[in-house]
Design a protein around this motif. Sequence first.
Motif, short mmCIF file in Angstrom:
data_model
loop_
_atom_site.label_atom_id
_atom_site.label_comp_id
_atom_site.label_asym_id
_atom_site.label_seq_id
_atom_site.Cartn_x
_atom_site.Cartn_y
_atom_site.Cartn_z
N CYS A 106 0.82 -1.22 0.00
CA CYS A 106 0.00 0.00 0.00
C CYS A 106 0.85 1.26 0.00
O CYS A 106 1.88 1.33 0.68
N GLU A 107 0.39 2.26 -0.76
CA GLU A 107 0.95 3.60 -0.72
C GLU A 107 -0.18 4.59 -0.45
O GLU A 107 -1.36 4.27 -0.66
N GLN A 108 0.19 5.79 0.00
CA GLN A 108 -0.82 6.75 0.45
C GLN A 108 -0.66 8.10 -0.23
O GLN A 108 0.46 8.53 -0.52
N ALA A 109 -1.79 8.75 -0.47
CA ALA A 109 -1.83 10.14 -0.90
C ALA A 109 -2.92 10.81 -0.08
O ALA A 109 -4.02 10.26 0.08
N TYR A 110 -2.60 12.02 0.44
CA TYR A 110 -3.53 12.67 1.37
C TYR A 110 -4.24 13.88 0.76
O TYR A 110 -5.12 14.45 1.39
N ASN A 111 -3.86 14.25 -0.45
CA ASN A 111 -4.51 15.39 -1.08
C ASN A 111 -4.49 15.23 -2.60
O ASN A 111 -3.90 14.27 -3.13
N PHE A 112 -5.11 16.16 -3.29
CA PHE A 112 -5.26 16.09 -4.74
C PHE A 112 -3.90 16.07 -5.44
O PHE A 112 -3.66 15.25 -6.34
N ALA A 113 -3.00 16.95 -5.03
CA ALA A 113 -1.70 17.06 -5.70
C ALA A 113 -0.87 15.79 -5.54
O ALA A 113 -0.25 15.30 -6.49
N GLU A 114 -0.84 15.22 -4.32
CA GLU A 114 -0.10 13.98 -4.09
C GLU A 114 -0.68 12.84 -4.92
O GLU A 114 0.07 12.02 -5.47
#
Length: 224
Positions: free
Chosen positions: A27-35
Motif C-alpha cells: 500500500c501507498e498513500q496520498a492525502y490530497n489532490f496534488a499527491e
Amino acid sequence: MKILVIEDERELSQNIVDYLSADDYLCEQAYNFAEAEEKIALYDYDCILLDLNLPGGEGLAILEEVKQRNVDSGIIIISARGALDDKITGLKIGADDYLAKPFPLSELSIRIYALMRRRHFSSNNVLRTNELEIDLLLKSVKSKGIPVILTKSEYDLLLYLIGNKNRVVSKNAIAEHLSGDMADMLDNHNFVYAHIKNLKSKLAEAGCTNCIKTIYATGYQWLD
C-alpha cells in the motif's frame, strides 16, 4: 498486489493500510489532490481507493484523469457522500465499485479481492496454468497436487506474471510492483533477478519448466 489509498483522513488512511498490509497488499498513500496526481503519473497500481472529498481538488477529477490517461487500475470510490448522484457519476466515469463510509475493513478487503479476480483472473478463485493450480483465497500454489512453497515476494511475482501472461513485463515494472515507490531509491534490479531466479528454480523443481521466458534486455514473459 499494489494499492494506492487516496484519503485525506490520516487515521482512516493508516487503518486501511495496516489492515490491507496484513492481507499482504503493498500500500501507498496520498492525502490530497496534488499527491494523488503525482503518484498516479509516476507509478502503476493494481487498485486505487479514491475518496471524493480531497484537499486541493475533487476526487471525481482524479477519476476522470485516470480514465483519460488509460491507466489500467481498478478503482473503488470510498466516500462519506451517500448521494445517489455521486455514486452514479463515479460509476459512469469509470469507477469499478463504490463503498460508502463508514465501512468494515473486512468488506473493503473482499471487494478489492473480488475486483482483482474479475479484472485479471476471469472471476475464478482457483487459477490453472501449465502444471500449476493457484488458490487465490488460500494463497497457495500446487503442481500436480504437490505444494510449491513460495515467499510472499515470489507469490506476488508469480501472480503478476500470470496476470500479464503472454505480455513482456519490464524489469522496471516488476521492481515497482514488488517495492512500490521505493523502487526509485534502488541502484539496480539485482533483487528482481534474484526473485526471478528463485521462482524459476522452485517451479522447475515442481515440474513446471519453461513457464517464464527471459526477453534479453527487456524483461520477462509468462507463457501459458
